[in-house]
Design an enzyme around this catalytic site. Structure first.
Site, PDB file in Angstrom:
ATOM      1  N   ASP A 178      -6.423  -6.272   4.711  1.00 14.76           N
ATOM      2  CA  ASP A 178      -5.824  -4.932   4.639  1.00 14.76           C
ATOM      3  C   ASP A 178      -5.885  -4.268   6.007  1.00 14.76           C
ATOM      4  O   ASP A 178      -6.964  -4.029   6.540  1.00 14.76           O
ATOM      5  CB  ASP A 178      -6.612  -4.105   3.600  1.00 14.76           C
ATOM      6  CG  ASP A 178      -6.069  -2.711   3.398  1.00 14.76           C
ATOM      7  OD1 ASP A 178      -4.964  -2.406   3.892  1.00 14.76           O
ATOM      8  OD2 ASP A 178      -6.760  -1.921   2.714  1.00 14.76           O
ATOM      9  N   ASP A 234      -4.852   3.544  -2.020  1.00 14.55           N
ATOM     10  CA  ASP A 234      -5.947   3.898  -1.116  1.00 14.55           C
ATOM     11  C   ASP A 234      -6.519   5.256  -1.467  1.00 14.55           C
ATOM     12  O   ASP A 234      -5.861   6.281  -1.297  1.00 14.55           O
ATOM     13  CB  ASP A 234      -5.426   3.920   0.328  1.00 14.55           C
ATOM     14  CG  ASP A 234      -5.168   2.519   0.853  1.00 14.55           C
ATOM     15  OD1 ASP A 234      -6.090   1.687   0.786  1.00 14.55           O
ATOM     16  OD2 ASP A 234      -4.042   2.257   1.318  1.00 14.55           O
ATOM     17  N   MET A 276     -11.379  -5.810   5.967  1.00 11.19           N
ATOM     18  CA  MET A 276     -10.569  -4.782   6.632  1.00 11.19           C
ATOM     19  C   MET A 276     -10.204  -5.271   8.029  1.00 11.19           C
ATOM     20  O   MET A 276     -11.075  -5.625   8.820  1.00 11.19           O
ATOM     21  CB  MET A 276     -11.368  -3.468   6.757  1.00 11.19           C
ATOM     22  CG  MET A 276     -11.577  -2.700   5.467  1.00 11.19           C
ATOM     23  SD  MET A 276     -10.067  -2.299   4.562  1.00 11.19           S
ATOM     24  CE  MET A 276      -9.165  -1.311   5.756  1.00 11.19           C
ATOM     25  N   MET A 328      -9.207   7.986  -0.528  1.00 13.54           N
ATOM     26  CA  MET A 328     -10.069   8.413   0.587  1.00 13.54           C
ATOM     27  C   MET A 328     -10.566   9.824   0.317  1.00 13.54           C
ATOM     28  O   MET A 328      -9.813  10.651  -0.205  1.00 13.54           O
ATOM     29  CB  MET A 328      -9.272   8.396   1.895  1.00 13.54           C
ATOM     30  CG  MET A 328      -8.593   7.072   2.198  1.00 13.54           C
ATOM     31  SD  MET A 328      -7.838   7.100   3.834  1.00 13.54           S
ATOM     32  CE  MET A 328      -6.913   5.556   3.785  1.00 13.54           C
ATOM     33  N   HIS A 353      -8.432   0.794  -3.947  1.00 12.35           N
ATOM     34  CA  HIS A 353      -9.347   0.622  -2.816  1.00 12.35           C
ATOM     35  C   HIS A 353     -10.074   1.943  -2.585  1.00 12.35           C
ATOM     36  O   HIS A 353      -9.499   2.897  -2.073  1.00 12.35           O
ATOM     37  CB  HIS A 353      -8.496   0.209  -1.594  1.00 12.35           C
ATOM     38  CG  HIS A 353      -9.265   0.016  -0.332  1.00 12.35           C
ATOM     39  ND1 HIS A 353      -8.648  -0.156   0.895  1.00 12.35           N
ATOM     40  CD2 HIS A 353     -10.600  -0.053  -0.083  1.00 12.35           C
ATOM     41  CE1 HIS A 353      -9.563  -0.318   1.832  1.00 12.35           C
ATOM     42  NE2 HIS A 353     -10.759  -0.252   1.265  1.00 12.35           N
ATOM     43  N   SER A 386       0.843  -1.196   0.000  1.00 15.22           N
ATOM     44  CA  SER A 386       0.000   0.000   0.000  1.00 15.22           C
ATOM     45  C   SER A 386       0.876   1.243   0.000  1.00 15.22           C
ATOM     46  O   SER A 386       1.653   1.468   0.933  1.00 15.22           O
ATOM     47  CB  SER A 386      -0.902   0.012   1.238  1.00 15.22           C
ATOM     48  OG  SER A 386      -1.430   1.310   1.409  1.00 15.22           O
ATOM     49  N   HIS A 401      -1.266  -1.497  -4.133  1.00  8.29           N
ATOM     50  CA  HIS A 401      -2.518  -1.128  -3.466  1.00  8.29           C
ATOM     51  C   HIS A 401      -2.585   0.395  -3.331  1.00  8.29           C
ATOM     52  O   HIS A 401      -1.701   1.027  -2.751  1.00  8.29           O
ATOM     53  CB  HIS A 401      -2.560  -1.801  -2.094  1.00  8.29           C
ATOM     54  CG  HIS A 401      -3.855  -1.641  -1.373  1.00  8.29           C
ATOM     55  ND1 HIS A 401      -4.940  -2.471  -1.586  1.00  8.29           N
ATOM     56  CD2 HIS A 401      -4.248  -0.754  -0.428  1.00  8.29           C
ATOM     57  CE1 HIS A 401      -5.935  -2.102  -0.793  1.00  8.29           C
ATOM     58  NE2 HIS A 401      -5.548  -1.059  -0.084  1.00  8.29           N
ATOM     59  N   GLY A 460      -9.006   4.364   6.972  1.00  9.11           N
ATOM     60  CA  GLY A 460      -8.752   5.796   7.114  1.00  9.11           C
ATOM     61  C   GLY A 460      -7.280   6.154   7.231  1.00  9.11           C
ATOM     62  O   GLY A 460      -6.861   7.185   6.735  1.00  9.11           O
ATOM     63  N   GLY A 510      -2.997   4.590   7.638  1.00 10.69           N
ATOM     64  CA  GLY A 510      -2.010   3.518   7.717  1.00 10.69           C
ATOM     65  C   GLY A 510      -1.472   3.424   9.139  1.00 10.69           C
ATOM     66  O   GLY A 510      -1.735   4.287   9.989  1.00 10.69           O
ATOM     67  N   MET A 540     -12.347   4.263  -0.742  1.00  8.88           N
ATOM     68  CA  MET A 540     -13.012   4.538   0.545  1.00  8.88           C
ATOM     69  C   MET A 540     -13.688   5.892   0.405  1.00  8.88           C
ATOM     70  O   MET A 540     -13.250   6.909   0.953  1.00  8.88           O
ATOM     71  CB  MET A 540     -11.960   4.540   1.672  1.00  8.88           C
ATOM     72  CG  MET A 540     -11.477   3.145   2.009  1.00  8.88           C
ATOM     73  SD  MET A 540      -9.874   3.141   2.846  1.00  8.88           S
ATOM     74  CE  MET A 540      -8.795   3.183   1.422  1.00  8.88           C
ATOM     75  N   GLY A 574       1.300  -1.770   4.239  1.00  8.94           N
ATOM     76  CA  GLY A 574       1.714  -0.393   3.984  1.00  8.94           C
ATOM     77  C   GLY A 574       2.892  -0.004   4.840  1.00  8.94           C
ATOM     78  O   GLY A 574       4.047  -0.061   4.418  1.00  8.94           O
ATOM     79  N   SER A 575       2.607   0.365   6.097  1.00  8.94           N
ATOM     80  CA  SER A 575       3.679   0.872   6.962  1.00  8.94           C
ATOM     81  C   SER A 575       4.756  -0.174   7.217  1.00  8.94           C
ATOM     82  O   SER A 575       5.930   0.174   7.346  1.00  8.94           O
ATOM     83  CB  SER A 575       3.098   1.374   8.289  1.00  8.94           C
ATOM     84  OG  SER A 575       2.310   0.379   8.891  1.00  8.94           O
TER      85      SER A 575
END
Ligand code: DX5
Ligand code: ZN
Length: 211
Positions: A168, A32, A133, A34, A63, A6, A30, A138, A140, A65, A190-191
């Site tokens: 995720d 994200d 999820m 938002m 993805h 991500s 990935h 919202g 990472g 959101m 991600g992180s």
């Protein structure tokens, strides 16, 4: 097994370089999206997707959101998405939306931690992927919610082997084995990757569990 880093935790001031660093070791990317409405944060829009489309051939796992996904998803198709995942909570016409997206690319449906699997039961035969999820969407870097493991197991029982099950949120080298054992076959991280000193090494540590 698919590993989908991500980019939310990447350094956006050098996004192209960040993507190039994970590209040789990743299966998908990935992304994200938002909108500050469906979730509190605002991140990436279609123009960014279109511009990174030029620098990598990795499949884009987008993805969404956002509220009103029926209005916006086509922008991401046109920007180069390969998989578009929408949240079951974000639309009142999930079946129709899934059918629409499917005309253009692979389609996934995501559910939040507090949303039961029965929400997606009636679209399960229409989708390519179910996204469980394992954090509240919202941001990472949040902590993995343990109950997600049983939810993945239940999702795999319900879906059979025909579709991907993606997980995720909060994935790292100490929980990836159990989500895979429960039935996930698309792993987002991600992180864990982008906040490490060595992306390749972080990915290889996850891959050890992905045989
Ligand atoms: C959260 C996003 C995730 C996030 C994962 O809302 O959907 O994709 O980037 O990041 P980590 O792996 O740090 O939890
Ligand atoms: Zn995501």
């Amino acid at each position: 097994m698919i590993l989908s880093p991500s980019i939310l935790s990447a350094d956006f001031s050098k996004l192209g370089e960040e993507i190039k660093k994970v590209e040789p070791f990743a299966d998908w990317l990935h992304i994200d999206v938002m909108d500050g409405n469906f979730v509190p944060n605002i991140t990436i829009g279609a123009p960014v997707v279109r511009s990174i489309r030029k620098i990598t051939s990795l499949p884009f796992d987008v993805h969404l959101m956002i509220t009103n996904p029926e209005k916006h998803f086509i922008d991401f198709v046109e920007a180069g998405a390969d998989v578009i995942t929408v949240h079951a909570e974000s639309t009142t016409s999930l079946y129709r939306l899934v059918k629409e997206i499917k005309k253009h690319c692979m389609v996934g449906v995501a559910i939040n931690p507090a949303t039961p699997l029965c929400m997606v039961e009636n679209v399960i035969d229409e989708i390519d992927m179910l996204l469980i999820m394992s954090v509240e969407p919202g941001f990472g870097g949040q902590k993995f919610i343990e109950r997600s493991v049983e939810k993945i197991r239940e999702a795999r029982r319900m879906a059979g082997d025909a579709i991907h099950i993606e997980v995720d949120g909060g994935i790292n080298d100490s929980n990836v084995a159990k989500v895979i054992e429960a039935g996930a076959d698309v792993i987002v991280a991600g992180s864990y990757i982008f906040e490490s000193d060595d992306y390749r090494n972080a990915i290889e540590k996850l891959r050890k569990f992905m045989k």
